[in-house]
Design an enzyme around this catalytic site. Structure first.
Site, PDB file in Angstrom:
ATOM      1  N   GLU A  36       0.713  -1.349   0.123  1.00 47.45           N
ATOM      2  CA  GLU A  36       0.031  -0.125   0.022  1.00 47.45           C
ATOM      3  C   GLU A  36       1.030   1.166   0.095  1.00 47.45           C
ATOM      4  O   GLU A  36       2.011   1.152   0.533  1.00 47.45           O
ATOM      5  CB  GLU A  36      -0.881  -0.464   1.263  1.00 47.45           C
ATOM      6  CG  GLU A  36      -1.751   1.377   1.748  1.00 47.45           C
ATOM      7  CD  GLU A  36      -2.494   2.053   0.178  1.00 47.45           C
ATOM      8  OE1 GLU A  36      -2.668   2.681   0.190  1.00 47.45           O
ATOM      9  OE2 GLU A  36      -2.897   1.007  -0.252  1.00 47.45           O
ATOM     10  N   HIS A  49     -21.834   1.936   1.353  1.00 51.62           N
ATOM     11  CA  HIS A  49     -23.114   1.057   1.345  1.00 51.62           C
ATOM     12  C   HIS A  49     -22.851  -0.123   1.731  1.00 51.62           C
ATOM     13  O   HIS A  49     -21.382  -1.096   0.237  1.00 51.62           O
ATOM     14  CB  HIS A  49     -24.005   1.358   0.273  1.00 51.62           C
ATOM     15  CG  HIS A  49     -24.657   2.308   0.849  1.00 51.62           C
ATOM     16  ND1 HIS A  49     -25.974   2.858   1.004  1.00 51.62           N
ATOM     17  CD2 HIS A  49     -25.272   3.908   0.434  1.00 51.62           C
ATOM     18  CE1 HIS A  49     -26.636   3.635   1.166  1.00 51.62           C
ATOM     19  NE2 HIS A  49     -25.741   4.637   0.940  1.00 51.62           N
ATOM     20  N   TYR A 218     -27.324   9.073   4.430  1.00 51.04           N
ATOM     21  CA  TYR A 218     -27.410   7.241   5.516  1.00 51.04           C
ATOM     22  C   TYR A 218     -26.680   8.131   6.928  1.00 51.04           C
ATOM     23  O   TYR A 218     -25.788   8.763   6.992  1.00 51.04           O
ATOM     24  CB  TYR A 218     -27.019   6.862   4.300  1.00 51.04           C
ATOM     25  CG  TYR A 218     -25.424   6.992   4.003  1.00 51.04           C
ATOM     26  CD1 TYR A 218     -24.960   6.295   4.554  1.00 51.04           C
ATOM     27  CD2 TYR A 218     -25.739   7.234   2.228  1.00 51.04           C
ATOM     28  CE1 TYR A 218     -23.400   6.122   4.057  1.00 51.04           C
ATOM     29  CE2 TYR A 218     -24.501   7.440   2.562  1.00 51.04           C
ATOM     30  CZ  TYR A 218     -23.548   6.538   3.237  1.00 51.04           C
ATOM     31  OH  TYR A 218     -22.304   6.277   2.144  1.00 51.04           O
ATOM     32  N   ASP A 297     -11.707  -1.422  -9.279  1.00 49.55           N
ATOM     33  CA  ASP A 297     -12.013   0.207 -10.530  1.00 49.55           C
ATOM     34  C   ASP A 297     -10.291   0.317 -11.204  1.00 49.55           C
ATOM     35  O   ASP A 297     -10.467   1.321 -11.284  1.00 49.55           O
ATOM     36  CB  ASP A 297     -11.730   1.825  -9.551  1.00 49.55           C
ATOM     37  CG  ASP A 297     -12.464   2.178  -8.448  1.00 49.55           C
ATOM     38  OD1 ASP A 297     -13.781   1.536  -8.998  1.00 49.55           O
ATOM     39  OD2 ASP A 297     -12.334   3.097  -7.332  1.00 49.55           O
TER      40      ASP A 297
END
Length: 380
Positions: A36, A49, A218, A297
């Site tokens: 990373e 979500h 939310y 992605d």
């Protein structure tokens, strides 16, 4: 780190998709290291979500219960007219999701979920501050060079490094993503100010205006003590060099002011808000080559309007791990082909609908997304 010279599988990127890939591949019995570029883990981002389709994957990893205890459990996905407050659709989640789709639907802070994922990995195999700078494909491995001077030889490389993927650039050449014509504002609101409105804010609601302008709002904690929103606003251009810029309550007022009182309450409760560009790439005809393969992605980026971008990356990771389990690392070419054939139609469909920004605006059956069985789907 100097002892890691030859490894079996390198996962480039330890974000949500990369951490899932590392965890699933390790659970399948493979030797996996994650690399990373960030110097350390931080509570980045805001809300996300996670549908039942992906909670089933976290069940496999032993993380479902913990994430369920942290995240909010909305009873519905509500879509409402931003001016009148009229309900455009009411998609049942909550107990319905458990019964119909086989797992809960949660909304959660991205950083809280990521922390759970990272903690579940073998910490000796998660390497921060490793920004990939060069890739050399060789006969029996791939030589990876990092900005900190380290080099690692891996038999297989999984590119989970996002829309600006170095792995993608190696496979397809340099090509900048296109600005989509949309920006999103992101904010965690002041809960005291939100409560002071006296209004009952739903745990998951999308407010809509003309030209598909919207605010998705939310809760991100189990007790609804944290509330988040992200907007979608069409604009002419993105004229900043940085990945995001500061916005303001005044800008939110200029865009969404004069709307429904609940929307005004969100604006008034806004203290710190940032503005982000949404980028596009066309559906790609190449997900792997040689010992390199991509997920998420890196190979099918999408706007966040369907709340399935990270979910698709994690689904990718589950199917890729299954395919490699079937073939072993020696027959990686067969595994990568099987993975792409199994995933491509679904990922492309989600990418297309997400970019169109029509998801759940009107009543529809979302079972094709939420009831997906990542460990039961037939491998192509």
């Amino acid at each position: 780190m100097t002892s890691v010279e030859q490894i079996d599988i390198a996962v480039i990127g330890a974000g949500l998709g990369g951490a899932a890939a590392a965890g699933l591949l390790a659970k399948a019995g493979f030797s996996v290291h994650s690399f990373e570029q960030a110097p350390e883990f931080t509570r980045l981002g805001a809300g996300i979500h996670i549908g039942p389709n992906v909670m089933k994957i976290f069940r496999e990893l032993g993380l479902e219960e913990k994430l369920s205890s942290i995240g909010s459990h909305p009873s519905h996905w509500f879509s409402r007219d931003g001016n009148t407050g009229e309900y455009l659709s009411e998609i049942p989640l909550g107990e319905y999701a458990l019964k119909e789709y086989g797992a809960p639907y949660i909304t959660i802070h991205r950083g809280d979920m990521h922390a759970v994922q990272i903690e579940a990995l073998d910490q000796s195999r998660v390497h921060f501050d490793h920004r990939l700078t060069d890739i050399e494909e060789r006969d029996s491995d791939v030589l990876l060079s990092f900005a900190n001077g380290k080099q690692v030889a891996a038999k297989l490389v999984v590119g989970a490094d996002g829309i600006n993927s170095v792995i993608r650039e190696k496979l397809l050449g340099a090509e900048k993503p296109r600005f989509s014509g949309w920006v999103g504002h992101r904010a965690l609101v002041n809960m005291d100010k939100l409560r002071a409105t006296g209004l009952e804010y739903e745990r998951c609601v999308k407010w809509w205006w003309e030209h598909s302008r919207h605010i998705m709002a939310y809760a991100t904690k189990h007790d609804a003590s944290e509330y988040y929103y992200v907007t979608g606003v069409p604009v002419d251009s993105w004229d900043h060099e940085t990945g995001f810029v500061d916005s303001s309550r005044e800008e939110m007022e200029a865009i969404f002011g004069g709307s429904h009182p609940m929307v005004q309450g969100l604006i008034d409760a806004t203290e710190t808000v940032t503005k982000w560009p949404f980028w596009n790439r066309d559906p790609m005809g190449l997900w792997s080559r040689g010992r390199l393969v991509m997920i998420g992605d890196a190979c099918h980026p999408m706007r966040p309007h369907m709340a399935q971008g990270a979910c698709m990356a994690i689904e990718d990771a589950a199917v890729l791990a299954r395919c490699l389990s079937e073939t072993g690392t020696g027959d990686y070419a067969t595994a990568f082909g099987m993975y792409e054939r199994t995933r491509k139609d679904r990922a492309t469909k989600v990418q297309t609908i997400s970019n169109a920004n029509t998801w759940l605006k009107e009543p529809e059956d979302p079972a094709w997304v939420y009831a997906y069985e990542p460990f039961g789907v037939e491998l192509a």
